[in-house]
Design an enzyme around this catalytic site. Structure first.
Site, PDB file in Angstrom:
ATOM      1  CE  LYS A  31      69.934  35.824 -43.771  1.00 45.54           C
ATOM      2  NZ  LYS A  31      69.080  36.567 -44.402  1.00 45.54           N
ATOM      3  CE  LYS A  68      71.207  33.287 -48.423  1.00 48.03           C
ATOM      4  NZ  LYS A  68      70.425  34.387 -49.039  1.00 48.03           N
ATOM      5  CB  SER A  99      71.295  38.060 -47.091  1.00 41.60           C
ATOM      6  OG  SER A  99      70.335  38.403 -46.416  1.00 41.60           O
ATOM      7  CB  SER A 104      67.218  35.134 -47.588  1.00 42.99           C
ATOM      8  OG  SER A 104      68.543  35.804 -47.173  1.00 42.99           O
TER       9      SER A 104
END
Length: 382
Positions: free
Chosen positions: A65, A224, A62, A122
């Site tokens: 992202k 993140k 992730s 997320s």
């Protein structure tokens, strides 16, 4: 074309007794990090403070992202999307595997909520919905992601989706992820505070931010986390203290707790044992350089961006700066044109290099002025 080298003064605030600074310059070894790879960089100077396998190919999960967000912020800034715009959720977006913000395909959703769902929760469904709105399809959006990565200098990155779900040809490096993180903070400061939001509620479902350091360290304000079975637990973290900011990237750890602890080690190492003084301010003249065949006889030169250097705490007074400029410098000259370079060294070893630019334009001079300067150049007169 010859170059002229000039020793130029650093900021007066750096002045301190050299003996005292040398005694204070202690940096312990980089802490052991229980992960597959890591990277620590000073945001202002861009200097690497610690790294392990920085260019090894890794699965971002992730962390992908961040690029999805980068292109979303870019679309908003360019007015191709608006924060209050309502988007319809496609069947593909609704059915996307993995973490989600629980979008309802029957209920349009604001872009602003999708951004928060993508960053805080997320949400893979949010990423696909944004990707389709920006590029028409997630596949085309992934091509734009890779293209943007190349523009940013991410040389070992390729994207195949907007979410970070596993794909054999979806990869990056911790070095490239650090480049992306710094670019996001630098290029979209108005959106960066979203990364410090600790929880977000959508569709009556509240989800916490998975970045544990947001709850433990008041200096941490992003960025993140990521996880897949094959990637392990990944995290990019940004922390600021005393006017400095450092960014850490840690991938392939064993648990959410481990990625937080290992990231904290790196952040504290970078903030505790180094300092990053500003050496020069953007657009502020540091010297005047002679100009030939121009409407002006000289041009002020300096830097397009602020210049910082990261050194061990107490070593700032030992920095030396040498500026070389191209000679002869002949008009016309454009504002922002590179006319030389700055080399900052420590203990006789180059530490960083930055381009020196003309801070003003210099138009071509009149006929007789150009003729006289041509004669001077031919005879070697200054």
């Amino acid at each position: 074309m010859k170059t002229t080298i000039t020793r130029i003064l650093l900021a007066a605030s750096l002045a301190m007794p050299v003996a005292a600074s040398a005694a204070a310059a202690f940096v312990p070894p980089v802490p052991e990090i229980a992960g597959k790879a890591f990277y620590l960089v000073d945001f202002n100077s861009g200097q690497v403070l610690a790294a392990q396998d920085p260019d090894a190919r890794v699965e971002p999960a992730s962390l992908t992202k961040l690029m999805t967000a980068y292109l979303t912020f870019k679309a908003v800034k360019e007015k191709r999307l608006s924060l209050d715009q309502m988007l319809t959720v496609s069947s593909r977006g609704w059915k996307t595997d993995g973490s989600r913000m629980f979008l309802d395909p029957k209920v349009p959703v604001k872009v602003d909520d999708l951004i928060k769902g993508m960053i805080v929760q997320s949400g893979n469904d949010a990423c696909v919905t944004l990707a389709e709105a920006i590029a028409g399809s997630e596949d085309v959006f992934a091509q734009l992601m890779t293209q943007q990565a190349q523009k940013l200098g991410m040389k070992n990155t390729q994207f195949r989706n907007a979410t970070g779900l596993p794909h054999a040809d979806h990869y990056t490096t911790v070095h490239d992820l650090a480049i992306l993180s710094a670019a996001l903070i630098r290029d979209f400061p108005e959106f960066y505070p979203t990364y410090s939001i600790k929880s977000f509620t959508y569709n009556k479902i509240t989800q916490p931010n998975r970045n544990l350091l947001l709850y433990r360290d008041p200096n941490v304000d992003g960025m993140k986390t990521g996880y897949t079975d094959t990637a392990g637990y990944n995290m990019i973290t940004s922390s600021h203290r005393d006017g400095r900011r450092v960014i850490s990237v840690v991938v392939g750890t064993a648990s959410p707790e481990a990625r937080a602890n290992e990231s904290a080690k790196l952040l504290n190492y970078g903030l505790q044992f180094f300092e990053t003084p500003k050496l020069y301010s953007a657009s502020k003249p540091v010297s005047e350089v002679p100009v030939y065949k121009g409407a002006a006889k000289s041009v002020p030169v300096g830097f397009a961006q602020d210049v910082f250097a990261t050194v061990a705490k107490g070593q700032s007074a030992q920095l030396k700066a040498d500026m070389s400029t191209m000679q002869p410098l002949i008009a016309p000259i454009k504002a922002g044109q590179t006319v030389g370079k700055l080399v900052v060294s420590l203990d006789g070893k180059p530490l960083l290099e930055r381009p020196v630019v003309a801070l003003q334009a210099v138009e071509e001079g009149g006929f007789f002025s150009r003729l006289w300067d041509s004669i001077k150049l031919m005879l070697g007169w200054k």
